[in-house]
Write an enzyme that holds these catalytic residues in place. Structure first.
Site, PDB file in Angstrom:
ATOM      1  N   ASP A  31      -5.106   7.659  -6.014  1.00 53.89           N
ATOM      2  CA  ASP A  31      -5.421   9.059  -5.733  1.00 53.89           C
ATOM      3  C   ASP A  31      -6.356   9.187  -4.528  1.00 53.89           C
ATOM      4  O   ASP A  31      -6.088   9.937  -3.590  1.00 53.89           O
ATOM      5  CB  ASP A  31      -6.047   9.684  -6.981  1.00 53.89           C
ATOM      6  CG  ASP A  31      -6.147  11.199  -6.934  1.00 53.89           C
ATOM      7  OD1 ASP A  31      -5.454  11.830  -6.116  1.00 53.89           O
ATOM      8  OD2 ASP A  31      -6.909  11.754  -7.747  1.00 53.89           O
ATOM      9  N   ASP A  34       0.863  -1.176   0.000  1.00 54.80           N
ATOM     10  CA  ASP A  34       0.000   0.000   0.000  1.00 54.80           C
ATOM     11  C   ASP A  34       0.904   1.233   0.000  1.00 54.80           C
ATOM     12  O   ASP A  34       1.681   1.432   0.936  1.00 54.80           O
ATOM     13  CB  ASP A  34      -0.876  -0.050   1.257  1.00 54.80           C
ATOM     14  CG  ASP A  34      -1.839   1.106   1.371  1.00 54.80           C
ATOM     15  OD1 ASP A  34      -1.639   2.148   0.696  1.00 54.80           O
ATOM     16  OD2 ASP A  34      -2.792   0.985   2.160  1.00 54.80           O
TER      17      ASP A  34
END
Length: 173
Positions: free
Chosen positions: A31, A7
Site C-alpha cells: 500500500d 516489485d
C-alpha cells in the site's frame, strides 16, 4: 496465470492490485509503495472516494479502482483483505477481495492484472494458505472477466514466490 519475483510498482499491466487498508490513505508494505511511487494523484482519488462513496472506509473484501498516477499501469485496484485470525475463519473475505478485484478489472476492461499476496504481509495470513486462496479464487473466476489475458502474482520474497509457484503447479492439474 504466473507468479514472478519483483516489485508490483514496476509492472507494465493494465491494473495493479493494491493490498489496501479500509482508509485508502496509504500505509506500509504494498500500500505504501504504491502510493509513494504512484504519486499524489492516487491519494487525491482515494480522498474523493472516502468523501463520496466510502465515508466509513472501503469494506473488507471489497475493491475499488483509481488512477495509477505515475505507475506504469493504467489503474490501481485497491482491495481490502482481512486480518488473519486464529479464532474466526475469514477466508470468505480474502476470497471476496480477489473476486471483487477481478470484477473491477472487468469493469475497467483490463487485459492484464498484477496481484500482490493480499493479507499475507502485516495482516498475518499464513503464506501457503494465502497462495492457495489467491490462486484458486483467481483461477475459478478469471474466465468470467472478458478480455482478461494475463494474471500475474508479483511476490516480494522468495518464500512467497515458492508458495505461489507450488500452488500454481498443484492447481493446474
Amino acid at each position: 496465470m504466473e507468479a514472478v519475483p519483483g516489485d508490483i510498482t514496476e509492472q507494465h499491466v493494465d491494473a495493479v492490485v493494491n493490498a489496501a487498508d479500509s482508509a485508502l490513505m496509504g500505509g506500509g508494505g504494498v500500500d505504501g509503495a504504491i502510493h509513494r511511487v504512484g504519486g499524489p494523484e492516487i491519494l487525491a482519488e482515494c480522498r474523493m472516494l472516502r468523501e463520496t462513496r466510502f465515508p466509513d472506509g472501503l469494506p473488507t473484501g471489497d475493491a475499488v479502482a483509481t488512477t495509477a498516477g505515475r505507475l506504469p499501469a493504467r489503474f490501481v485496484i485497491h482491495a481490502v483483505g482481512p486480518v488473519y485470525s486464529t479464532h474466526e475463519d475469514r477466508t470468505r473475505l480474502l476470497v471476496s477481495a480477489y473476486a471483487r478485484s477481478l470484477a473491477v478489472a472487468g469493469e475497467l476492461g483490463a487485459a492484464s492484472v498484477a496481484f500482490p499476496a493480499i493479507s499475507a504481509g502485516i495482516y498475518g495470513w499464513p503464506m501457503d494458505d494465502a497462495a492457495r486462496v489467491a490462486v484458486r479464487t483467481v483461477r475459478g473466476r478469471a474466465d468470467a472477466v472478458p478480455g482478461l489475458a494475463l494474471v500475474r502474482f508479483v511476490l516480494f520474497s522468495e518464500r512467497a514466490l515458492s508458495a505461489f509457484d507450488r500452488e500454481l503447479t498443484m492447481s493446474s492439474g
